[in-house]
Design an enzyme around this catalytic site. Sequence first.
Site, PDB file in Angstrom:
ATOM      1  CD  GLU A 101      37.592  40.900  34.751  1.00  0.00           C
ATOM      2  OE1 GLU A 101      38.286  40.251  34.514  1.00  0.00           O
ATOM      3  OE2 GLU A 101      37.507  42.065  34.404  1.00  0.00           O
TER       4      GLU A 101
ATOM      5  CB  CYS B 204      34.410  41.586  32.452  1.00  0.00           C
ATOM      6  SG  CYS B 204      35.437  39.815  31.613  1.00  0.00           S
TER       7      CYS B 204
END
Lengths: 144, 144
Positions: free
Chosen positions: B55, B86
């Site tokens: 991510e 993330c």
Amino acid sequence: MADDTFYMKQALAEAEKASARGEVPVGAVVVCQGRIIARAHNLTETLNDVTAHAEMQAITAAENALGAKYLNDCALYVTVEPCVMCAGAIAWAQLGKLVFGTEDEKRGYMRYAPAALHPKTEVVQGILKDECAGLMKEFFRRRR
Amino acid sequence: MADDTFYMKQALAEAEKASARGEVPVGAVVVCQGRIIARAHNLTETLNDVTAHAEMQAITAAENALGAKYLNDCALYVTVEPCVMCAGAIAWAQLGKLVFGTEDEKRGYMRYAPAALHPKTEVVQGILKDECAGLMKEFFRRRR
């Protein structure tokens, strides 16, 4: 405590570099066995990258310097309380110690993810708090 | 929904690349107005960098592609529920939509930082859940 102040001054010097670039003034250093192995300051505007917080860059640089994913024997000094993203990175890196200057009531991890850090990470706060907070206040006062 | 499945398949293809490298198999893509503008897979072992989650790399690449810090008009597809780090990055980027495949009960943001995301970020979960979870289970089974 004397050491903490010394290293926080180095983080403050990084924060001042951020300020001079028009970046939110946050600076960080990583210390391993008495040596500074990484220095970084916030570069989110310069890089157009929300992940370019001082702490993230310092962790990446420190891991690169050591050739290791874990920073158990290291301390991260950062002028402002880490956000949720940075607290998550600090947890993954299993940092031995986190030292921060001033709290961030709006975006700090203590509000949104109080259990985010690794349980073994020692946390010290308030080192050069006024200087660290002063840089932030001055920056946002100028932007208004 | 058909679109969500299509893009999640692309994220799964990234996760498979991670698996082939011996990395925890998580993959991600960022979609903006029907176009995939970033693809990434977990590289934490390869890079010795805990911040190199799929991510994080996908967000950095998408912001670089757009030359912008915010991804309000974009969707992030990721095979596994994002961790706290993330989720924090997704919040800073103000992603319009987050789609993930399988939950991560141990490290997912919903457990540690349920309010971490930007309030405007739409969240969809469970797309190709079995495939996404299967890759993870197979990876950890092989490691044991």
